[in-house]
Design an enzyme around this catalytic site. Structure first.
Site, PDB file in Angstrom:
ATOM      1  N   LYS A  49     -16.802  52.202  24.848  1.00  0.00           N
ATOM      2  CA  LYS A  49     -15.982  50.949  24.319  1.00  0.00           C
ATOM      3  C   LYS A  49     -14.537  51.279  24.202  1.00  0.00           C
ATOM      4  O   LYS A  49     -13.575  50.432  24.391  1.00  0.00           O
ATOM      5  CB  LYS A  49     -16.578  50.810  22.841  1.00  0.00           C
ATOM      6  N   GLN A  93     -21.227  52.219  14.333  1.00  0.00           N
ATOM      7  CA  GLN A  93     -22.021  52.474  15.253  1.00  0.00           C
ATOM      8  C   GLN A  93     -23.478  52.625  14.898  1.00  0.00           C
ATOM      9  O   GLN A  93     -23.604  53.893  13.868  1.00  0.00           O
ATOM     10  CB  GLN A  93     -21.586  53.716  16.322  1.00  0.00           C
ATOM     11  N   ASP A 116     -19.144  42.850  15.200  1.00  0.00           N
ATOM     12  CA  ASP A 116     -20.382  42.741  15.810  1.00  0.00           C
ATOM     13  C   ASP A 116     -21.139  41.445  15.288  1.00  0.00           C
ATOM     14  O   ASP A 116     -22.126  41.072  15.897  1.00  0.00           O
ATOM     15  CB  ASP A 116     -21.408  43.876  15.223  1.00  0.00           C
TER      16      ASP A 116
END
Length: 280
Positions: A49, A93, A116
């Protein structure tokens, strides 16, 4: 033979356009990724990422905490990032250690920085048929892939296998919002093949090799989200590629299909949140 849904090619096209857009901004969008513990797979995801963010011109910071960090300390850090105007997107995460509540952590992220798309606000908007600030990354990537190949969604029967909050539920709702007829299957579904044989579009997100060519309707579209290593250490998806690619009209490979599109959507979402916070 099925046409390949090439996620790498589409990723490169989208990120090139995104970089050109970001180069025109006066300030850089900033993404902060919080990693708790030292899970090797999570470390790889997080570093990938960061690399893609740098490629596009997004400032990215990785905050790595030991696995024994308290839930209170993690929530305090998220609160601090929520109040930091230089941070535009926050990602925690997953998975988290057992002593930390994933739902509490997700709920603590500001909806306008929820890259997200998992906060109750953004999830609720999606499931009410309204537009959230951003859509969850993997489902968004799947629809970008279908649209790139001009695959019709309206009126089609889409079968989603898997009901996770990360992929199954949101992609089912997004397909429903695009006027598909959606069936959701999962580990308790009986006679799966009877259902998949009626599907125009199959999205499988299970992490087990469960779809064979004989389970498919001719000319269906297959999006394989599952990824795991078989007993020989080879990366596999949910779909038996050899037999299924002879039946389907389009199929996404593993790797190289949905994976690249997930990280692409993360970059798109970061820029969308940056613009949202700077629209005044």
């Amino acid at each position: 033979m099925a046409i390949i849904l090439d996620g790498k090619k589409l990723r490169d096209e989208i990120l090139a356009d995104l970089k050109a857009e970001v180069d025109g901004f006066k300030t850089e969008p900033k993404l902060v990724v919080i990693l708790v513990g030292d899970d090797p797979a999570s470390k790889i995801y997080v570093n990938n990422k960061k690399k893609k963010a740098q490629q596009v011109g997004i400032d990215s910071e990785i905050i790595n905490y030991p696995s024994d960090i308290s839930e209170t300390a993690l929530l305090e850090k998220i609160k601090e990032l929520n109040n930091d105007d230089s941070v535009h997107a926050i990602l925690v995460q997953l998975p988290l250690p057992e002593h930390i509540s994933e739902s509490k952590v997700i709920e603590s992220i500001s909806a306008k920085k929820d890259v997200d798309g998992f906060t109750p606000y953004n999830f609720g908007k999606l499931f009410s048929g309204a537009k959230p600030y951003v859509y969850p990354c993997t489902p968004k990537g799947i629809l970008l892939l279908l649209d790139k190949y001009n695959i019709e969604i309206e009126g089609k029967h889409a079968v989603v296998i898997g009901r996770s909050n990360i992929v199954g539920k949101p992609v089912a709702q997004m397909l429903l919002n695009r006027n598909a007829t959606v069936t959701v299957c999962h580990s308790h579904t009986k006679n799966l093949a009877d259902i998949t044989k009626t599907a125009d579009i199959i999205v499988s997100a299970v992490g087990k090799n469960i779809i064979k060519g004989e389970m498919l309707k001719s000319d269906c579209v297959i999006v394989d989200v599952g990824i795991f290593k078989d007993e020989n250490g080879k990366l596999r998806g949910d779909v038996d590629f050899d037999s299924s690619s002879k039946i389907a009209s389009y199929i996404s490979p593993v790797p190289g299909g949905v994976g690249p599109m997930t990280i692409t959507s993360l970059m798109l979402n970061t820029v969308e949140l940056f613009k949202l916070q700077n629209e005044n």
